[in-house]
Design a protein around this motif. Structure first.
Motif, PDB file in Angstrom:
ATOM      1  N   LEU A   1       0.833  -1.215   0.000  1.00 42.29           N
ATOM      2  CA  LEU A   1       0.000   0.000   0.000  1.00 42.29           C
ATOM      3  C   LEU A   1       0.863   1.258   0.000  1.00 42.29           C
ATOM      4  N   LEU A   2       1.869   1.270   0.865  1.00 39.16           N
ATOM      5  CA  LEU A   2       2.737   2.446   0.950  1.00 39.16           C
ATOM      6  C   LEU A   2       3.429   2.691  -0.381  1.00 39.16           C
ATOM      7  N   PHE A   3       3.857   1.599  -1.002  1.00 39.92           N
ATOM      8  CA  PHE A   3       4.519   1.718  -2.300  1.00 39.92           C
ATOM      9  C   PHE A   3       3.580   2.364  -3.322  1.00 39.92           C
ATOM     10  N   LEU A   4       2.333   1.897  -3.336  1.00 43.48           N
ATOM     11  CA  LEU A   4       1.357   2.435  -4.296  1.00 43.48           C
ATOM     12  C   LEU A   4       1.062   3.902  -4.006  1.00 43.48           C
ATOM     13  N   ILE A   5       0.945   4.219  -2.708  1.00 44.06           N
ATOM     14  CA  ILE A   5       0.658   5.603  -2.326  1.00 44.06           C
ATOM     15  C   ILE A   5       1.773   6.519  -2.794  1.00 44.06           C
ATOM     16  N   ARG A   6       3.009   6.046  -2.637  1.00 36.57           N
ATOM     17  CA  ARG A   6       4.144   6.855  -3.052  1.00 36.57           C
ATOM     18  C   ARG A   6       4.198   6.976  -4.576  1.00 36.57           C
ATOM     19  N   LYS A   7       3.920   5.853  -5.221  1.00 35.21           N
ATOM     20  CA  LYS A   7       4.004   5.838  -6.682  1.00 35.21           C
ATOM     21  C   LYS A   7       2.985   6.806  -7.279  1.00 35.21           C
ATOM     22  N   LYS A   8       1.789   6.821  -6.683  1.00 33.81           N
ATOM     23  CA  LYS A   8       0.703   7.671  -7.219  1.00 33.81           C
ATOM     24  C   LYS A   8       0.760   9.076  -6.628  1.00 33.81           C
ATOM     25  N   LYS A   9       1.789   9.318  -5.806  1.00 33.30           N
ATOM     26  CA  LYS A   9       1.949  10.620  -5.144  1.00 33.30           C
ATOM     27  C   LYS A   9       0.661  11.049  -4.446  1.00 33.30           C
ATOM     28  N   ILE A  10       0.155  10.120  -3.669  1.00 38.09           N
ATOM     29  CA  ILE A  10      -1.102  10.351  -2.975  1.00 38.09           C
ATOM     30  C   ILE A  10      -0.820  10.874  -1.573  1.00 38.09           C
ATOM     31  N   ASP A  11      -1.656  11.780  -1.095  1.00 39.49           N
ATOM     32  CA  ASP A  11      -1.548  12.247   0.292  1.00 39.49           C
ATOM     33  C   ASP A  11      -2.089  11.140   1.187  1.00 39.49           C
ATOM     34  N   ILE A  12      -1.227  10.702   2.092  1.00 38.08           N
ATOM     35  CA  ILE A  12      -1.588   9.553   2.924  1.00 38.08           C
ATOM     36  C   ILE A  12      -2.831   9.843   3.779  1.00 38.08           C
ATOM     37  N   HIS A  13      -3.064  11.135   4.067  1.00 41.04           N
ATOM     38  CA  HIS A  13      -4.204  11.467   4.920  1.00 41.04           C
ATOM     39  C   HIS A  13      -5.506  11.626   4.130  1.00 41.04           C
ATOM     40  N   ASN A  14      -5.389  11.585   2.819  1.00 40.23           N
ATOM     41  CA  ASN A  14      -6.599  11.710   2.004  1.00 40.23           C
ATOM     42  C   ASN A  14      -6.500  10.747   0.822  1.00 40.23           C
ATOM     43  N   ILE A  15      -6.647   9.470   1.151  1.00 39.29           N
ATOM     44  CA  ILE A  15      -6.428   8.439   0.131  1.00 39.29           C
ATOM     45  C   ILE A  15      -7.682   8.245  -0.706  1.00 39.29           C
ATOM     46  N   PRO A  16      -7.556   8.359  -2.039  1.00 37.32           N
ATOM     47  CA  PRO A  16      -8.698   7.994  -2.888  1.00 37.32           C
ATOM     48  C   PRO A  16      -8.822   6.473  -2.898  1.00 37.32           C
ATOM     49  N   ILE A  17      -9.735   5.975  -2.103  1.00 34.46           N
ATOM     50  CA  ILE A  17      -9.821   4.543  -1.877  1.00 34.46           C
ATOM     51  C   ILE A  17     -10.059   3.770  -3.166  1.00 34.46           C
ATOM     52  N   ALA A  18     -10.915   4.322  -4.072  1.00 30.19           N
ATOM     53  CA  ALA A  18     -11.215   3.596  -5.306  1.00 30.19           C
ATOM     54  C   ALA A  18      -9.947   3.361  -6.121  1.00 30.19           C
TER      55      ALA A  18
END
Lengths: 246, 183
Positions: free
Chosen positions: A23-40
């Motif tokens: 999950l962390l890898f994907l969040i970083r890859k997509k440059k997602i804010d960890i506190h506001n994850i687009p769950i879909a």
């Protein structure tokens, strides 16, 4: 259709240890804010990884699937219309975000500790004192008092049930027993600790000869050695014994 | 200052099989004022820090210990015929740092933080004596409670748990990660 050539995935040759790792890898890859994850988005990505089993530690497959279920559950929670907002504006993602934030910290700590580990691995202390390897010589371990005592007590325990009830009016002296041990070793060049005490007739004799053996070790006349771990203890005369006793 | 004190301490550290704590040194040299012992120990460490030696005096695991200088690693390994020292696995390191930061902690708490069953990993850390069981938690099932050991400190060259990477250091790493991602 995804192909490796499409470049949409830069496959790293690493195995994700667990679902949070992925999950962390994907969040970083997509440059997602960890506190506001687009769950879909993240769920879709996550499931794609899972289907292709790419870089996933297969021993942990159940745990990866569990996380997928959690993601879908969170998504459904967010889609459900509610008559009243959740208490305190509770976000269904809260639990997951807390976990991810904590896990991220742990991973960072790991990378710092790994640097320290590398540093330390190049330093050698004498603590373990590995024996210098020499061809043809077995690893001799000089035994400690505790090894001796432990072996002795195990032996005595075993003998308890036997004929130790015999009472004899014989006195054993330390000197007498010490001489006996030395004579025995001189005759056989080496004695087996277990065999020797097993051959003693009475508990008293065994105890006195055990003390004598300790005395001999203390006086550095004999050497008690274990050739390998868990092997029997052998008693030898020290090489310089002859010179000393003359 | 008591003459030969520094050399005395040097001899004690040399003969100790584990990191020798300053308390232990003071205990042995009970007739010397504590302040002098500490000063002499510092001087000794400074002596060893000077160039021209193959060994250095390291403070680790709560005490002093002689270790080889890092640049001679390859030669020491050649002497001992050791190709390389084994490192902790990724899972082992992760589990260990969770125990270090969250101790005292139970197995199920570790597993929950990792989202991965950690019973095997904990077992292997126990075998390596990097963690220890300190008792049972008064909770359903009375689970075992784990802590890190002194060997854990020595393994990472730490003197106490206070020397673990701090929140700031960790935050810095996370911050760096973010800037790299955005770049």
């Amino acid at each position: 259709m995804e192909t490796p050539a499409s470049g949409s995935y830069q496959v790293r040759l690493e195995v994700f240890e667990g679902p949070l790792d992925l999950l962390l890898f994907l969040i970083r890859k997509k440059k997602i804010d960890i506190h506001n994850i687009p769950i879909a988005v993240i769920t879709r990505e996550y499931l794609q990884y899972l289907e292709r089993k790419e870089g996933i530690n297969l021993d942990r497959e159940a745990e990866f699937v569990l996380m997928a279920a959690l993601l879908i559950h969170i998504k459904s929670q967010m889609l459900l219309p509610r008559e009243e907002p959740l208490a305190g504006g509770e976000d269904p993602r809260r639990f997951l975000v807390d976990q991810l934030v904590e896990y991220q910290k742990i991973r960072a700590a790991c990378s710092l500790l790994k640097e320290k580990e590398d540093e330390q691995l190049s330093l050698w202390a004498r603590e373990a004192l590995p024996p210098l390897p020499e061809a043809g010589e077995s690893d001799l371990v000089e035994v400690s008092l505790f090894d001796l005592a432990e072996t002795f007590f195990v032996l005595m325990k075993r003998k308890e049930g036997e004929n130790f009830r015999v009472v004899r009016g014989k006195n054993y002296s330390l000197e007498g027993e010490m001489n006996k041990i030395i004579a025995e070793i001189e005759k056989q060049s080496v004695i087996d600790f277990l065999d020797y005490f097993n051959a003693r007739e009475t508990l008293e004799e065994a105890i006195v000869s055990f003390f004598s053996l300790l005395e001999l070790i203390k006086a550095r006349l004999v050497l008690a050695v274990q050739e390998q771990l868990f092997h029997t203890i052998k008693v030898w005369l020290r090489k310089d014994h002859a010179a000393r006793s003359e | 200052m008591t003459s030969g004190l520094k050399e005395m301490i040097e001899a004690l550290i040399f003969m100790s099989l584990e990191p020798l704590s300053i308390e232990k040194i003071k205990e042995v040299l009970s007739d010397v004022p504590a302040a002098e012992v500490e000063q002499a120990a510092q001087e000794l460490q400074a002596d060893y820090a000077a160039p021209g030696r193959g060994i250095q005096l390291a403070q680790t695991g709560g005490g002093w210990v002689f270790v080889t200088r890092p640049e001679f690693d390859a030669y020491v390994r050649r002497l001992l015929k050791i190709d390389r020292k084994s490192r902790l696995s990724a899972a082992g390191l992760e589990t260990l740092s969770i125990v270090a930061y969250h101790q005292p902690i139970t197995l199920s708490e570790v597993s929950a933080l990792r989202n991965v069953d950690s019973s095997y990993t904990i077992k292997s850390l126990l075998q390596k004596k990097l963690v220890k069981i300190i008792g049972r938690k008064k909770a359903p099932g009375n689970p075992l409670v784990y802590r890190t050991t002194d060997r854990f400190l020595a393994y990472f060259g730490l003197n106490s748990l206070d020397e673990l990477p701090t929140e700031e250091e960790i935050a810095k790493i996370l911050g760096e990660d973010k800037t790299v991602d955005q770049a």
